[in-house]
Write a protein that holds these residues in place. Structure first.
Motif, PDB file in Angstrom:
ATOM      1  N   VAL A  57       0.675  -1.520   0.268  1.00 34.13           N
ATOM      2  CA  VAL A  57       0.192  -0.033  -0.057  1.00 34.13           C
ATOM      3  C   VAL A  57       0.846   1.186   0.126  1.00 34.13           C
ATOM      4  N   GLY A  58       0.251   2.204  -0.039  1.00 37.85           N
ATOM      5  CA  GLY A  58       0.952   3.463   0.182  1.00 37.85           C
ATOM      6  C   GLY A  58       1.825   4.040   1.030  1.00 37.85           C
ATOM      7  N   ALA A  59       3.026   4.405   1.454  1.00 37.01           N
ATOM      8  CA  ALA A  59       3.525   4.722   2.067  1.00 37.01           C
ATOM      9  C   ALA A  59       3.036   5.132   3.242  1.00 37.01           C
ATOM     10  N   ASN A  60       1.746   5.782   3.392  1.00 39.36           N
ATOM     11  CA  ASN A  60       1.387   5.949   5.064  1.00 39.36           C
ATOM     12  C   ASN A  60       0.024   5.264   5.049  1.00 39.36           C
ATOM     13  N   GLY A  61       0.262   4.178   4.496  1.00 44.82           N
ATOM     14  CA  GLY A  61      -0.848   2.729   5.419  1.00 44.82           C
ATOM     15  C   GLY A  61      -2.448   2.870   4.666  1.00 44.82           C
ATOM     16  N   PRO A  62      -2.855   1.872   5.096  1.00 44.53           N
ATOM     17  CA  PRO A  62      -3.979   1.329   4.390  1.00 44.53           C
ATOM     18  C   PRO A  62      -4.962   1.988   4.207  1.00 44.53           C
ATOM     19  N   PRO A  68      -4.898   8.017   1.089  1.00 45.32           N
ATOM     20  CA  PRO A  68      -4.186   7.939  -0.758  1.00 45.32           C
ATOM     21  C   PRO A  68      -2.730   7.241  -0.694  1.00 45.32           C
ATOM     22  N   VAL A  69      -2.527   6.878  -2.331  1.00 44.45           N
ATOM     23  CA  VAL A  69      -1.429   6.438  -2.468  1.00 44.45           C
ATOM     24  C   VAL A  69      -1.015   7.639  -2.536  1.00 44.45           C
ATOM     25  N   VAL A  70       0.947   7.441  -1.814  1.00 46.37           N
ATOM     26  CA  VAL A  70       1.371   7.924  -2.389  1.00 46.37           C
ATOM     27  C   VAL A  70       2.980   7.016  -2.949  1.00 46.37           C
ATOM     28  N   PHE A  71       4.333   7.556  -3.195  1.00 50.20           N
ATOM     29  CA  PHE A  71       5.057   6.438  -3.424  1.00 50.20           C
ATOM     30  C   PHE A  71       6.622   7.188  -2.565  1.00 50.20           C
ATOM     31  N   PRO A  72       7.409   6.010  -1.938  1.00 51.09           N
ATOM     32  CA  PRO A  72       7.015   4.977  -2.044  1.00 51.09           C
ATOM     33  C   PRO A  72       6.215   3.805  -0.949  1.00 51.09           C
ATOM     34  N   LEU A  73       5.325   2.599  -1.952  1.00 51.85           N
ATOM     35  CA  LEU A  73       4.264   1.783  -1.350  1.00 51.85           C
ATOM     36  C   LEU A  73       5.688   1.329  -0.160  1.00 51.85           C
ATOM     37  N   SER A  74       4.271   1.094   0.568  1.00 46.90           N
ATOM     38  CA  SER A  74       4.788  -0.304   1.556  1.00 46.90           C
ATOM     39  C   SER A  74       6.082  -1.176   1.320  1.00 46.90           C
ATOM     40  N   ASN A  75       6.359  -1.319   0.034  1.00 50.65           N
ATOM     41  CA  ASN A  75       7.291  -2.626  -0.600  1.00 50.65           C
ATOM     42  C   ASN A  75       8.739  -1.891  -0.566  1.00 50.65           C
ATOM     43  N   GLY A  76       8.385  -0.366  -0.747  1.00 49.20           N
ATOM     44  CA  GLY A  76       9.915   0.041  -1.332  1.00 49.20           C
ATOM     45  C   GLY A  76       9.810   0.601  -2.857  1.00 49.20           C
ATOM     46  N   PHE A  77       8.697  -0.164  -3.296  1.00 50.10           N
ATOM     47  CA  PHE A  77       8.352   0.225  -5.095  1.00 50.10           C
ATOM     48  C   PHE A  77       8.382   1.602  -4.761  1.00 50.10           C
ATOM     49  N   PRO A  78       8.654   2.276  -6.183  1.00 54.41           N
ATOM     50  CA  PRO A  78      10.202   1.950  -7.197  1.00 54.41           C
ATOM     51  C   PRO A  78      11.260   1.186  -7.139  1.00 54.41           C
ATOM     52  N   ASN A  79      11.768   1.454  -5.391  1.00 54.45           N
ATOM     53  CA  ASN A  79      13.386   1.409  -5.700  1.00 54.45           C
ATOM     54  C   ASN A  79      13.077   0.382  -4.685  1.00 54.45           C
ATOM     55  N   ILE A  80      12.933  -1.207  -5.631  1.00 56.97           N
ATOM     56  CA  ILE A  80      13.471  -2.689  -5.205  1.00 56.97           C
ATOM     57  C   ILE A  80      14.418  -2.719  -5.641  1.00 56.97           C
ATOM     58  N   VAL A  81      15.143  -3.967  -4.617  1.00 59.42           N
ATOM     59  CA  VAL A  81      16.895  -4.098  -5.747  1.00 59.42           C
ATOM     60  C   VAL A  81      16.593  -5.626  -5.153  1.00 59.42           C
ATOM     61  N   LYS A  82      16.939  -5.665  -5.982  1.00 61.92           N
ATOM     62  CA  LYS A  82      17.705  -7.907  -6.215  1.00 61.92           C
ATOM     63  C   LYS A  82      18.131  -8.261  -5.552  1.00 61.92           C
ATOM     64  N   GLY A  83      17.803  -9.164  -5.276  1.00 56.48           N
ATOM     65  CA  GLY A  83      17.679 -10.113  -4.345  1.00 56.48           C
ATOM     66  C   GLY A  83      17.578  -9.892  -2.579  1.00 56.48           C
ATOM     67  N   THR A  84      16.310  -8.749  -2.630  1.00 62.54           N
ATOM     68  CA  THR A  84      16.251  -8.380  -1.482  1.00 62.54           C
ATOM     69  C   THR A  84      14.408  -8.958  -0.907  1.00 62.54           C
TER      70      THR A  84
END
Length: 381
Positions: free
Chosen positions: A43-48, A51-67
């Protein structure tokens, strides 16, 4: 719309999609909503409940391979980005295309994140009282939301590999007011994406980057799978709209995105995309049917002198129509043009554009090169 209304019942009421910076409206006098389904998607960084803002709660768009986030997204999306090595070089024009792809796919991540939050939180207009059906829809949209993250990350990875700045997320918006309209809007912008990726594939071949075409075409097929279910759910239409899907260009896709889904002035670095943004062509005729008719449009211009209207439909030659009944008031010109449906079997997506040429035009790129206003998006069925 008929099919999804049968599934969801009369609960499809009014709601404006919550824009960033505003909470979704709450009707304190409404009866209690059914229990929420557990949220299992980023979900958005400010919770469920925000409103949706970035980065998402999983870090998108900053997701690094292998993490762990990379591995979790692979599970969510039922697969991962390709691990094949990138090409040794890439044309500047194709890097431009991948910037358009990245911003478009990032918008789609926003769109499905907001849609999932609205359904999950029982926002008015997005309620699904059948909890089994609700859970099923959430699970399927969660997979799609993950796949859209990969689409954006794949494009961004190409840019990063060639030391080109990735396009940062904008503040996005949506005109959806309920679940039915949200599904129809998803079908419509997905059709535009599919059409514009044809242009990207052609450019890749012309620029000597054919090794990447396979991956782009795989995304075209994936988006087509999505559009088929949206067309069936939203408006009870045939899932496959045409034998040969309408051609378009990245310029039309990018213009549509900027005109309809991006809050002006909120993109940190969209000035680096270097793709034209056309003037807005408003399609004023509503509820367009699959028949011959006269359509009404408007543009922000004092005159239509020297201009014409062009329709793109399927893989056929562009159709040029004369502009008639032009009337100007306060800098806005309203005009009419024939929509020759029967002669041209103009089912599915039709893209309209106001051009400064009488043609003839051989393809969508010829039209885009002469376009001043567009795209006007028409879906008779």
């Amino acid at each position: 719309m008929r099919y999804i209304r049968q599934l969801l019942g009369p609960a499809l009421g009014y709601l404006a999609f919550a824009l960033p910076g505003k909470a979704a409206p709450v009707n304190h006098s409404a009866p209690a909503s059914p229990p929420s389904v557990s949220i299992q998607f980023p979900v958005g960084a400010n919770g469920p409940n925000a409103p949706v803002v970035f980065p998402l709660s999983n870090g998108f768009p900053n997701i690094v391979k292998g993490t762990p986030a990379f591995q979790q997204l692979t599970v969510q999306a039922h697969g991962s980005v390709s691990n094949a090595p990138p090409p040794p070089s890439f044309a500047a024009d194709d890097l431009r295309s991948f910037k358009v792809i990245q911003i478009q796919e990032t918008f789609e991540v926003y769109y499905f994140t907001q849609l999932l939050l609205n359904i999950t939180n029982n926002v008015p207009g997005f309620e699904i009282n059948d909890l089994s059906l609700k859970q099923d829809i959430i699970e399927k949209l969660t997979v799609i939301q993950g796949q859209e993250q990969w689409h954006a990350l794949n494009a961004g990875g190409v840019l990063q590999h060639f030391n080109v700045s990735q396009i940062q997320p904008c503040i996005f918006k949506s005109p959806a007011t309920d679940l039915t309209s949200a599904i129809d809007i998803a079908a419509n912008f997905t059709a535009v994406v599919i059409s514009s990726l044809q242009d990207v594939a052609v450019r890749l071949g012309q620029n000597g980057d054919s090794g990447v075409i396979r991956g782009v075409v795989s995304v075209v097929g994936q988006e087509g799978e999505q559009q088929g279910i949206y067309r069936t759910l939203g408006s009870d239409l045939v899932p496959s709209e045409l034998p040969f899907l309408t051609q378009s260009t990245r310029e039309f896709a990018y213009s549509s995105l900027q005109q309809n889904f991006i809050v002006p002035g909120t993109c940190p670095n969209d000035n680096t995309i270097d793709v034209p943004i056309f003037g807005t062509l408003n399609v004023l005729t509503t509820n367009i049917q699959a028949i011959d008719q006269v359509l009404t449009f408007s543009i922000q211009r004092d005159s239509t002198e020297g201009l014409g209207l062009v329709y793109l439909n399927q893989q056929n030659l562009p159709i040029v129509e004369a502009i008639t009944n032009a009337s100007t008031k306060n800098g806005v010109t309203t005009f009419s043009a024939n929509f020759p449906f029967s002669q041209n079997s103009m089912n599915g997506l039709t893209i309209a554009a106001v051009v400064n040429s009488t043609g003839p035009f051989m393809n969508a790129n010829d039209v885009a090169n002469k376009t001043l206003f567009g795209p006007g998006l028409i879906y008779p069925n």
